[in-house]
Design a protein around this motif. Structure first.
Motif, mmCIF file in Angstrom:
data_model
loop_
_atom_site.group_PDB
_atom_site.id
_atom_site.type_symbol
_atom_site.label_atom_id
_atom_site.label_comp_id
_atom_site.label_asym_id
_atom_site.label_seq_id
_atom_site.Cartn_x
_atom_site.Cartn_y
_atom_site.Cartn_z
ATOM 1 N N LEU A 18 0.851 -1.180 0.000
ATOM 2 C CA LEU A 18 0.000 0.000 0.000
ATOM 3 C C LEU A 18 0.889 1.233 0.000
ATOM 4 O O LEU A 18 1.634 1.461 0.948
ATOM 5 N N ASP A 19 0.821 1.992 -1.064
ATOM 6 C CA ASP A 19 1.598 3.233 -1.155
ATOM 7 C C ASP A 19 0.752 4.395 -0.661
ATOM 8 O O ASP A 19 0.388 5.296 -1.420
ATOM 9 N N GLY A 20 0.415 4.349 0.593
ATOM 10 C CA GLY A 20 -0.420 5.374 1.198
ATOM 11 C C GLY A 20 -0.778 4.965 2.606
ATOM 12 O O GLY A 20 -0.122 4.131 3.224
ATOM 13 N N ASP A 21 -1.856 5.538 3.099
ATOM 14 C CA ASP A 21 -2.278 5.307 4.478
ATOM 15 C C ASP A 21 -3.540 4.466 4.538
ATOM 16 O O ASP A 21 -4.357 4.479 3.618
ATOM 17 N N LEU A 22 -3.690 3.771 5.648
ATOM 18 C CA LEU A 22 -4.897 3.000 5.943
ATOM 19 C C LEU A 22 -5.403 3.487 7.286
ATOM 20 O O LEU A 22 -4.618 3.648 8.223
ATOM 21 N N ILE A 23 -6.708 3.709 7.384
ATOM 22 C CA ILE A 23 -7.316 4.214 8.617
ATOM 23 C C ILE A 23 -8.514 3.355 8.965
ATOM 24 O O ILE A 23 -9.291 2.956 8.092
ATOM 25 N N THR A 24 -8.668 3.074 10.261
ATOM 26 C CA THR A 24 -9.868 2.400 10.739
ATOM 27 C C THR A 24 -10.208 2.919 12.135
ATOM 28 O O THR A 24 -9.323 3.357 12.872
ATOM 29 N N LEU A 25 -11.477 2.885 12.482
ATOM 30 C CA LEU A 25 -11.950 3.298 13.806
ATOM 31 C C LEU A 25 -12.359 2.052 14.575
ATOM 32 O O LEU A 25 -13.077 1.200 14.054
ATOM 33 N N LEU A 26 -11.904 1.957 15.808
ATOM 34 C CA LEU A 26 -12.131 0.757 16.612
ATOM 35 C C LEU A 26 -12.779 1.097 17.948
ATOM 36 O O LEU A 26 -12.353 2.032 18.624
ATOM 37 N N GLY A 27 -13.782 0.319 18.310
ATOM 38 C CA GLY A 27 -14.365 0.356 19.650
ATOM 39 C C GLY A 27 -14.064 -0.996 20.273
ATOM 40 O O GLY A 27 -12.929 -1.305 20.601
ATOM 41 N N SER A 28 -15.092 -1.838 20.372
ATOM 42 C CA SER A 28 -14.877 -3.196 20.876
ATOM 43 C C SER A 28 -14.225 -4.082 19.807
ATOM 44 O O SER A 28 -13.678 -5.135 20.119
ATOM 45 N N CYS A 29 -14.281 -3.650 18.561
ATOM 46 C CA CYS A 29 -13.621 -4.384 17.473
ATOM 47 C C CYS A 29 -12.108 -4.325 17.657
ATOM 48 O O CYS A 29 -11.594 -3.441 18.345
ATOM 49 N N VAL A 30 -11.420 -5.274 17.035
ATOM 50 C CA VAL A 30 -9.958 -5.284 17.093
ATOM 51 C C VAL A 30 -9.380 -5.311 15.690
ATOM 52 O O VAL A 30 -10.024 -5.759 14.743
ATOM 53 N N SER A 31 -8.166 -4.816 15.596
ATOM 54 C CA SER A 31 -7.442 -4.855 14.338
ATOM 55 C C SER A 31 -6.142 -5.605 14.562
ATOM 56 O O SER A 31 -5.276 -5.152 15.311
ATOM 57 N N LEU A 32 -6.040 -6.780 13.948
ATOM 58 C CA LEU A 32 -4.774 -7.499 13.911
ATOM 59 C C LEU A 32 -4.054 -6.986 12.675
ATOM 60 O O LEU A 32 -4.624 -6.968 11.581
ATOM 61 N N CYS A 33 -2.829 -6.530 12.871
ATOM 62 C CA CYS A 33 -2.043 -5.959 11.775
ATOM 63 C C CYS A 33 -0.715 -6.688 11.667
ATOM 64 O O CYS A 33 -0.202 -7.202 12.664
ATOM 65 N N ALA A 34 -0.168 -6.711 10.471
ATOM 66 C CA ALA A 34 1.139 -7.332 10.244
ATOM 67 C C ALA A 34 1.899 -6.497 9.226
ATOM 68 O O ALA A 34 1.314 -5.961 8.292
ATOM 69 N N TRP A 35 3.215 -6.425 9.418
ATOM 70 C CA TRP A 35 4.084 -5.673 8.509
ATOM 71 C C TRP A 35 5.311 -6.513 8.198
ATOM 72 O O TRP A 35 5.986 -6.994 9.109
ATOM 73 N N HIS A 36 5.551 -6.718 6.911
ATOM 74 C CA HIS A 36 6.751 -7.415 6.461
ATOM 75 C C HIS A 36 7.723 -6.341 5.975
ATOM 76 O O HIS A 36 7.525 -5.769 4.890
ATOM 77 N N PRO A 37 8.768 -6.024 6.765
ATOM 78 C CA PRO A 37 9.632 -4.888 6.427
ATOM 79 C C PRO A 37 10.411 -5.039 5.126
ATOM 80 O O PRO A 37 10.636 -4.049 4.437
ATOM 81 N N GLU A 38 10.803 -6.235 4.769
ATOM 82 C CA GLU A 38 11.591 -6.414 3.544
ATOM 83 C C GLU A 38 10.731 -6.330 2.283
ATOM 84 O O GLU A 38 11.111 -5.710 1.291
ATOM 85 N N LYS A 39 9.569 -6.960 2.317
ATOM 86 C CA LYS A 39 8.698 -6.976 1.137
ATOM 87 C C LYS A 39 7.654 -5.861 1.158
ATOM 88 O O LYS A 39 6.870 -5.738 0.215
ATOM 89 N N ARG A 40 7.641 -5.089 2.256
ATOM 90 C CA ARG A 40 6.683 -3.999 2.425
ATOM 91 C C ARG A 40 5.241 -4.486 2.260
ATOM 92 O O ARG A 40 4.412 -3.832 1.632
ATOM 93 N N LEU A 41 4.956 -5.627 2.853
ATOM 94 C CA LEU A 41 3.596 -6.163 2.828
ATOM 95 C C LEU A 41 2.884 -5.751 4.099
ATOM 96 O O LEU A 41 3.420 -5.882 5.207
ATOM 97 N N LEU A 42 1.670 -5.260 3.943
ATOM 98 C CA LEU A 42 0.848 -4.835 5.070
ATOM 99 C C LEU A 42 -0.394 -5.707 5.140
ATOM 100 O O LEU A 42 -1.005 -5.995 4.111
ATOM 101 N N MET A 43 -0.749 -6.107 6.343
ATOM 102 C CA MET A 43 -2.026 -6.771 6.573
ATOM 103 C C MET A 43 -2.739 -5.995 7.659
ATOM 104 O O MET A 43 -2.142 -5.635 8.674
ATOM 105 N N ALA A 44 -4.006 -5.716 7.437
ATOM 106 C CA ALA A 44 -4.831 -5.063 8.451
ATOM 107 C C ALA A 44 -6.227 -5.658 8.384
ATOM 108 O O ALA A 44 -6.749 -5.942 7.302
ATOM 109 N N SER A 45 -6.814 -5.838 9.548
ATOM 110 C CA SER A 45 -8.163 -6.385 9.626
ATOM 111 C C SER A 45 -8.990 -5.547 10.586
ATOM 112 O O SER A 45 -8.449 -4.789 11.394
ATOM 113 N N HIS A 46 -10.293 -5.688 10.489
ATOM 114 C CA HIS A 46 -11.212 -5.015 11.416
ATOM 115 C C HIS A 46 -12.222 -6.073 11.870
ATOM 116 O O HIS A 46 -13.255 -6.275 11.240
ATOM 117 N N VAL A 47 -11.855 -6.772 12.939
ATOM 118 C CA VAL A 47 -12.621 -7.919 13.433
ATOM 119 C C VAL A 47 -13.714 -7.455 14.401
ATOM 120 O O VAL A 47 -13.432 -6.759 15.370
#
Length: 165
Positions: A18-47
């Motif tokens: 993602l060549d930009g920003d990702l935004i999410t709003l959380l209350g009781s929901c959770v966001s599991l996120c992952a970042w791969h620094p070498e491949k610049r892979l981002l994972m974000a969820s809104h559970v």
């Protein structure tokens, strides 16, 4: 030209570069996120909830168990290992339960479920975490360098920013 941010709504899931920003709003929901620094892979969820109802067969990323399946499939698809990612967990607040009764809240169940998934299934640990409490959060992820910024949202006041690296 500045790209508008990608907004992750409840049940949202993103995995890739993602060549930009990702935004999410959380209350009781959770966001599991992952970042791969070498491949610049981002994972974000809104559970929204830990597990889908037993009668639901569809792939619905509002549920933590479905997100886990997606994460593992995407890690495999990108020829990477879970241990190569920096994992983070955010959200899981409650506005209904008192802080001393937090363990009974949906937020607490979401946080506990996602922590156990990371530890027991992915065989990893969360390196950054901002969970619980009684305030909602605005999670801002920089997709270029994998930085997470959390703003705690209060009624009738400005957000309080805190950098989580």
């Amino acid at each position: 030209m500045i790209k508008p941010p990608l907004y992750l709504n409840p049940g949202g899931y993103f995995f890739g570069q993602l060549d930009g920003d990702l935004i999410t709003l959380l209350g009781s929901c959770v966001s599991l996120c992952a970042w791969h620094p070498e491949k610049r892979l981002l994972m974000a969820s809104h559970v929204v909830l830990p597990e889908r109802p037993s009668d639901m067969l569809l792939k619905d990323t509002r549920y933590g168990d479905v997100v886990l399946q997606c994460v593992l499939a995407d890690i495999y698809r990108h020829k990477t290992l879970a241990s190569e990612y920096k994992l983070a967990l955010f959200g899981g607040s409650t506005t209904i339960y008192a802080q001393n009764d937090y363990k009974n809240s949906v937020g607490a169940r979401n946080v506990d479920y996602m922590r156990s998934v990371v530890e027991q299934v992915m065989k990893c640990s969360v390196s950054k975490e901002d969970t619980g409490g009684t305030q909602h959060r605005r999670l801002h992820i920089d997709g270029i360098n994998g930085r997470f910024r959390v703003s705690l949202l209060e009624k009738a006041s400005l957000p309080k920013n805190k950098e989580v690296e």
